[in-house]
Design a protein around this motif. Sequence first.
Motif, short mmCIF file in Angstrom:
data_model
loop_
_atom_site.label_atom_id
_atom_site.label_comp_id
_atom_site.label_asym_id
_atom_site.label_seq_id
_atom_site.Cartn_x
_atom_site.Cartn_y
_atom_site.Cartn_z
N GLY A 439 13.56 -2.83 66.08
CA GLY A 439 14.25 -3.89 65.35
C GLY A 439 13.29 -4.75 64.55
O GLY A 439 13.56 -5.10 63.38
N LEU A 443 12.84 -5.12 60.34
CA LEU A 443 12.75 -6.38 59.60
C LEU A 443 11.46 -6.47 58.79
O LEU A 443 11.45 -7.01 57.68
N ILE A 467 22.16 -4.63 57.95
CA ILE A 467 23.00 -4.89 59.12
C ILE A 467 24.09 -3.83 59.26
O ILE A 467 24.59 -3.57 60.36
N ARG A 472 22.34 -3.14 65.74
CA ARG A 472 21.65 -3.92 66.76
C ARG A 472 21.61 -5.40 66.42
O ARG A 472 21.41 -6.25 67.29
N TYR A 473 21.80 -5.74 65.14
CA TYR A 473 21.71 -7.13 64.72
C TYR A 473 23.09 -7.78 64.70
O TYR A 473 24.08 -7.18 64.30
N VAL A 476 21.42 -11.30 60.11
CA VAL A 476 20.11 -11.17 59.46
C VAL A 476 20.08 -12.17 58.31
O VAL A 476 21.05 -12.26 57.54
N ARG A 519 15.64 -13.44 68.91
CA ARG A 519 15.37 -13.57 67.48
C ARG A 519 14.06 -12.87 67.12
O ARG A 519 13.04 -13.08 67.78
N GLY A 534 16.08 -11.75 62.18
CA GLY A 534 17.22 -10.99 62.69
C GLY A 534 17.54 -11.42 64.10
O GLY A 534 16.64 -11.55 64.95
N GLU A 535 18.80 -11.69 64.35
CA GLU A 535 19.25 -12.06 65.70
C GLU A 535 19.94 -10.86 66.32
O GLU A 535 20.94 -10.36 65.78
N PHE A 536 19.40 -10.38 67.42
CA PHE A 536 19.95 -9.20 68.08
C PHE A 536 21.30 -9.51 68.71
O PHE A 536 21.50 -10.60 69.27
#
Length: 723
Positions: A439, A443, A467, A472-473, A476, A519, A534-536
């Motif tokens: 991930g 990014l 995305i 997984r995100y 973003v 994050r 990116g926030e998972f």
Amino acid sequence: MSLIGGIRPPIAILSVLLLSLAGITALTLGKAENVLIPKAVLTSQQHFAEDGAVALRASLDESVTDLTRTALLFSEGKPVSADAVLDKTSSVYQKWSGTAVIEIKSGKLLAARGETVPLTVIDRTKLSGEDGLAPRLVRLRNGQTRLLALALLSWEGRPQQLLIASSNLKVPGVRLGAGRAIGVVDSTGAILSSDGALDAEGAQHQLKTFATAAAKKARQNPLSAKEPGSGGYAGVSGALTGGATGDRRTVGGYASLAAAQPGDSTVATGLGLSVVTQVGVTERTSRLARPAFGLAAAGALLAIGGLAIALLLGTVQRPLIRLFLESRRLTRGDLARPVTVPRFGEAARIGRALERLRRQLSEEDHPDHAAPAARGGRRLGTRALVAVCAALLLTWSVPLTLLLNRPDSSVHIPAQVVSDQEARTATISDRVRRALNEGHADLSAVAALIGGRTSAHDMTAVLERTIEEHPRYESVYVLGTDGEVLARAGHKPHHATGERPSDQSLEVSGHGGKKPVIRATAPLQGQAGAAVVGEFDIDFVNALLRRPGLGELRVVDAKGQVIAGNSGYRAFQKMPGHLTPLVDGKAIRAEVQRGDEVRVEAVAPMLGGGAAKTLDWSVVSWQPASRLDIPAYTLQNRTVLVGMLGLTAAAACLGWLHIVVVRPLRALADQAEALADGDRRTVLFPRHHDEVGAVVRSLELIRQQLQGQQRGRDGARSLAGRN
């Protein structure tokens, strides 16, 4: 008589069920069966192979997706040299063993990195077809196999180029441990790659044998290859048993590459690959049943069941049938003999009422002067007799269900099961680490290619594609140097206004909230201080932990707080206390925890490099030993099953008897006594066509006869009064 009603069917069926259950008990609990390899060990090998297949499928699909997306992002930007493409790609991703860029029209090699890519196998004239850019397996001269992934690089005014990446077929992140080997097999049974303990005599031959068997089984339809209702892995999987040397036997597992959801397909699943594993285990004789116990339990059931049936026959069925015959005799006018009165319960009350009615029909007792008879026999009714029978059957069923054949804390847990718990937990830990690293790498690739874009519209387009390709995100977005969100895609980010980009590659926030926020941050090249964040999606991390045969899994941080899990949990809650000593060791290990409940526990810190290393997380797993398919618990389960069958048979048949016989019989007793006491107005209707219903019909005929006698007497009195 009714087919399902009456007194006979429930008692007869109860007799048959108890006799059958006695036979099942003798065969299930009394048939000696020596188990050399517990089923739990074989099931664990199947799950181990499934873990490897999941890891390999995810790795291959990720490689192809990343290469395609990287080429697309390069193509949408300004033209760059082939060397720049490979340099940037290699700096972000370290997954490919070799990369190259060629000019499609001329076939000229423009740049290359890593091991030599076999370019001669690529037919440049067929790249424009539907399957022209499809990944392909290539056998190298040294016998090894590589997966080639292809992607187009296109810029206006420049000849089209082909970006090529080769990947090996080794299963990533699987902890093999001592004595275990793993291989990747194609649809013909050929071993494309292998790893692990293959130096022992016969190990290579055994792996080839397992590979041939796995390839043959993998050709089955996944639905028909499984037992109905088994669910689980979407592909074809199972366990294998090989040869033995002394007290050591080789066992293994196999699993075909399958998508996460049944019916779906991916690039990797279309390659026809399977993963096969093998390991040597020590055979240990375990007796699954004790003949004396099974025979004693069956004999006890025959004795107790026979007593219960005899009680029902002697105190319920025979008295009721006798009442039926006596009531029929009275309706035919046979009033000479007294009614035979049963000794117990409602049958005795009905019998006494019939005797009084006989005397009234024969005019031995004048109804106008007869006082109501004292009612007796209520203390021990039919309901109490049925309850006694139920208590007898419970004395056999309840101990089997709740008490007998319970393993204690000294129960033997196979060493291979404990070893597999450790190895599989380590595999899951590495899988989570790799997913987070992937991930962050995605990014970084986006940040490298989006750095030259200043338009919010252009940045948003890249983020939305990212995305969409990587679920997984959760969100973003691009953060400016002042903490302002310049562009975003997905859900609204958990970002405080004015918060500048973090200098940590991966971090966790959201303490005190409903869910953790994982994050990832990658600096935006060309714009100092800006970054792509990116926030998972926490459900993505949770899904990585959902593997069968491991029990409960949790991802915990350095403070022992839960970040993710495969079942219900609260964010940042403390992990169970019994796991604290295990986690504090900061090493991959497993142990059997013995106490009130025997558990198999394992912990695996996230070892290895990458951005996820700074998180200092661990994956812990634990499961009760009672869930394992080992002889001690198999015997317990069989014992509980037999006891439950006994409870079910007793509840079903005695409940049936209570509904169709006992309750109507109690109502009949009240009606018979009321009729004998002089109630000639209430019409009696049978509810069922059975013995009780037949007695009701007879009482109705008797009531009508008594009414006729009463009218005759009233007519005689009236005539005498006129005279």
